[in-house]
Design a protein around this motif. Structure first.
Motif, PDB file in Angstrom:
ATOM      1  N   ARG A   1     -30.599 -38.708 -10.460  1.00  0.00           N
ATOM      2  CA  ARG A   1     -29.920 -39.884  -9.919  1.00  0.00           C
ATOM      3  C   ARG A   1     -29.751 -39.801  -8.406  1.00  0.00           C
ATOM      4  O   ARG A   1     -29.758 -40.835  -7.725  1.00  0.00           O
ATOM      5  N   VAL A   2     -29.559 -38.597  -7.893  1.00  0.00           N
ATOM      6  CA  VAL A   2     -29.458 -38.387  -6.456  1.00  0.00           C
ATOM      7  C   VAL A   2     -29.981 -36.990  -6.140  1.00  0.00           C
ATOM      8  O   VAL A   2     -29.761 -36.045  -6.910  1.00  0.00           O
ATOM      9  N   ARG A   3     -30.702 -36.876  -5.049  1.00  0.00           N
ATOM     10  CA  ARG A   3     -31.270 -35.595  -4.638  1.00  0.00           C
ATOM     11  C   ARG A   3     -30.335 -34.945  -3.625  1.00  0.00           C
ATOM     12  O   ARG A   3     -30.074 -35.506  -2.560  1.00  0.00           O
ATOM     13  N   VAL A   4     -29.800 -33.792  -3.954  1.00  0.00           N
ATOM     14  CA  VAL A   4     -28.916 -33.065  -3.045  1.00  0.00           C
ATOM     15  C   VAL A   4     -29.771 -32.160  -2.160  1.00  0.00           C
ATOM     16  O   VAL A   4     -30.475 -31.281  -2.649  1.00  0.00           O
ATOM     17  N   LEU A   5     -29.714 -32.420  -0.847  1.00  0.00           N
ATOM     18  CA  LEU A   5     -30.474 -31.644   0.123  1.00  0.00           C
ATOM     19  C   LEU A   5     -29.519 -30.876   1.029  1.00  0.00           C
ATOM     20  O   LEU A   5     -28.777 -31.485   1.801  1.00  0.00           O
ATOM     21  N   THR A   6     -29.510 -29.567   0.911  1.00  0.00           N
ATOM     22  CA  THR A   6     -28.688 -28.738   1.783  1.00  0.00           C
ATOM     23  C   THR A   6     -29.581 -28.202   2.899  1.00  0.00           C
ATOM     24  O   THR A   6     -30.614 -27.588   2.641  1.00  0.00           O
ATOM     25  N   VAL A   7     -29.168 -28.448   4.141  1.00  0.00           N
ATOM     26  CA  VAL A   7     -29.961 -28.055   5.310  1.00  0.00           C
ATOM     27  C   VAL A   7     -29.133 -27.120   6.182  1.00  0.00           C
ATOM     28  O   VAL A   7     -28.083 -27.496   6.695  1.00  0.00           O
ATOM     29  N   SER A   8     -29.637 -25.901   6.345  1.00  0.00           N
ATOM     30  CA  SER A   8     -28.930 -24.906   7.148  1.00  0.00           C
ATOM     31  C   SER A   8     -29.141 -25.159   8.638  1.00  0.00           C
ATOM     32  O   SER A   8     -30.259 -25.382   9.089  1.00  0.00           O
ATOM     33  N   GLU A   9     -28.043 -25.083   9.404  1.00  0.00           N
ATOM     34  CA  GLU A   9     -28.097 -25.193  10.853  1.00  0.00           C
ATOM     35  C   GLU A   9     -28.058 -23.811  11.520  1.00  0.00           C
ATOM     36  O   GLU A   9     -27.803 -23.706  12.719  1.00  0.00           O
ATOM     37  N   ASP A  10     -28.309 -22.761  10.738  1.00  0.00           N
ATOM     38  CA  ASP A  10     -28.350 -21.407  11.290  1.00  0.00           C
ATOM     39  C   ASP A  10     -29.550 -21.260  12.216  1.00  0.00           C
ATOM     40  O   ASP A  10     -30.688 -21.533  11.823  1.00  0.00           O
ATOM     41  N   MET A  11     -29.334 -20.788  13.428  1.00  0.00           N
ATOM     42  CA  MET A  11     -30.422 -20.612  14.381  1.00  0.00           C
ATOM     43  C   MET A  11     -31.409 -19.535  13.924  1.00  0.00           C
ATOM     44  O   MET A  11     -32.574 -19.554  14.301  1.00  0.00           O
ATOM     45  N   ARG A  12     -30.952 -18.599  13.116  1.00  0.00           N
ATOM     46  CA  ARG A  12     -31.824 -17.529  12.630  1.00  0.00           C
ATOM     47  C   ARG A  12     -32.559 -17.919  11.356  1.00  0.00           C
ATOM     48  O   ARG A  12     -33.339 -17.133  10.807  1.00  0.00           O
ATOM     49  N   GLY A  13     -32.349 -19.126  10.878  1.00  0.00           N
ATOM     50  CA  GLY A  13     -33.116 -19.680   9.776  1.00  0.00           C
ATOM     51  C   GLY A  13     -33.155 -18.823   8.528  1.00  0.00           C
ATOM     52  O   GLY A  13     -32.139 -18.326   8.039  1.00  0.00           O
ATOM     53  N   ALA A  14     -34.371 -18.630   8.014  1.00  0.00           N
ATOM     54  CA  ALA A  14     -34.569 -17.920   6.750  1.00  0.00           C
ATOM     55  C   ALA A  14     -34.038 -16.494   6.783  1.00  0.00           C
ATOM     56  O   ALA A  14     -33.653 -15.957   5.750  1.00  0.00           O
ATOM     57  N   GLU A  15     -33.970 -15.902   7.954  1.00  0.00           N
ATOM     58  CA  GLU A  15     -33.491 -14.522   8.080  1.00  0.00           C
ATOM     59  C   GLU A  15     -32.088 -14.345   7.517  1.00  0.00           C
ATOM     60  O   GLU A  15     -31.756 -13.293   6.958  1.00  0.00           O
ATOM     61  N   VAL A  16     -31.253 -15.370   7.653  1.00  0.00           N
ATOM     62  CA  VAL A  16     -29.891 -15.287   7.116  1.00  0.00           C
ATOM     63  C   VAL A  16     -29.704 -16.144   5.872  1.00  0.00           C
ATOM     64  O   VAL A  16     -28.847 -15.847   5.039  1.00  0.00           O
ATOM     65  N   VAL A  17     -30.506 -17.219   5.744  1.00  0.00           N
ATOM     66  CA  VAL A  17     -30.327 -18.127   4.605  1.00  0.00           C
ATOM     67  C   VAL A  17     -30.831 -17.503   3.306  1.00  0.00           C
ATOM     68  O   VAL A  17     -30.175 -17.612   2.263  1.00  0.00           O
ATOM     69  N   GLU A  18     -31.984 -16.861   3.335  1.00  0.00           N
ATOM     70  CA  GLU A  18     -32.519 -16.258   2.110  1.00  0.00           C
ATOM     71  C   GLU A  18     -31.577 -15.196   1.530  1.00  0.00           C
ATOM     72  O   GLU A  18     -31.287 -15.234   0.322  1.00  0.00           O
ATOM     73  N   PRO A  19     -31.051 -14.270   2.340  1.00  0.00           N
ATOM     74  CA  PRO A  19     -30.092 -13.300   1.781  1.00  0.00           C
ATOM     75  C   PRO A  19     -28.828 -13.974   1.250  1.00  0.00           C
ATOM     76  O   PRO A  19     -28.253 -13.518   0.256  1.00  0.00           O
ATOM     77  N   PHE A  20     -28.409 -15.056   1.906  1.00  0.00           N
ATOM     78  CA  PHE A  20     -27.228 -15.796   1.459  1.00  0.00           C
ATOM     79  C   PHE A  20     -27.441 -16.311   0.037  1.00  0.00           C
ATOM     80  O   PHE A  20     -26.595 -16.153  -0.836  1.00  0.00           O
ATOM     81  N   PHE A  21     -28.595 -16.931  -0.209  1.00  0.00           N
ATOM     82  CA  PHE A  21     -28.893 -17.465  -1.536  1.00  0.00           C
ATOM     83  C   PHE A  21     -29.113 -16.348  -2.555  1.00  0.00           C
ATOM     84  O   PHE A  21     -28.736 -16.495  -3.720  1.00  0.00           O
TER      85      PHE A  21
END
Length: 201
Positions: A109-129
């Protein structure tokens, strides 16, 4: 005793500055060294719906995932709940499992898109997830903060905006919100229902 008191004062000041970064959007240089905060029961979900930007178009910004896949937001073509967040933002961290639950409940019904504003990108987002159970949320990245600047040069985080299938804004929430509540689900579904064109009888 005095040294102990001084240490506690410094510790408290550091924590206050870390949380304050979520409020003013001025953390760009500092965020590189900030580790992801742990969810805290002291974080209040005080975000309020704001309909004053209704009708504005979804930004023509391209985000990317850790594998390099790109997504042009203006070309999604379905209702979108767009969430801007960062690993260093304590209210954002509290919101993530609530958004994950909402994404599962409203799938199709709705697509939830979470967008990280971390300047280090995947380096910090992947470990977070990897450290959390968030199977229903995507790992989109905006390391150049292009999306944040589109919303006014670095908005308060988290920022969540609901768009209809044509990419028109319905409402937004600045600050943490209880996305796991029945009220949140109703707000999303009611707004989308109101945005649907009337069918011919």
């Amino acid at each position: 005793m005095a040294k102990s008191r001084l240490f506690l004062i410094c510790l408290a000041a550091g924590a206050a500055m870390s949380l304050g970064a979520c409020d003013n959007g001025a953390e760009d240089a500092a965020q590189e060294n900030v580790t992801a905060p742990q969810p805290s029961e002291t974080i209040e979900l005080t975000g309020k719906l704001d309909r004053s930007f209704a009708g504005e178009a979804i930004p023509e910004v391209t985000v990317v995932d850790p594998a390099g896949e790109e997504l042009v937001l203006s070309e999604v073509g379905e209702p979108v709940l767009l969430n801007l967040w960062a690993t260093w933002c304590a209210p954002c961290v509290v919101e993530m499992p609530l958004l994950d639950e909402l994404a599962a409940d409203l799938e199709g019904r709705v697509r939830v898109l979470t967008v990280s504003e971390d300047m280090r990108g995947a380096e910090v987002v992947e470990p977070f997830f990897e450290a959390r159970d968030l199977p229903n949320l995507p790992q989109w990245l905006d390391p150049d903060n292009e999306l944040a600047f589109t919303f006014g040069g670095g908005p308060v985080l988290p920022l969540t905006v609901l768009y209809d299938a044509e990419g028109n804004e319905l409402w937004r929430v600045i600050g943490a919100y209880d996305w796991g509540s029945e009220e949140a689900r109703a707000e999303v579904l009611d707004a989308l229902a109101g945005a649907e064109p009337a069918s011919d009888s």
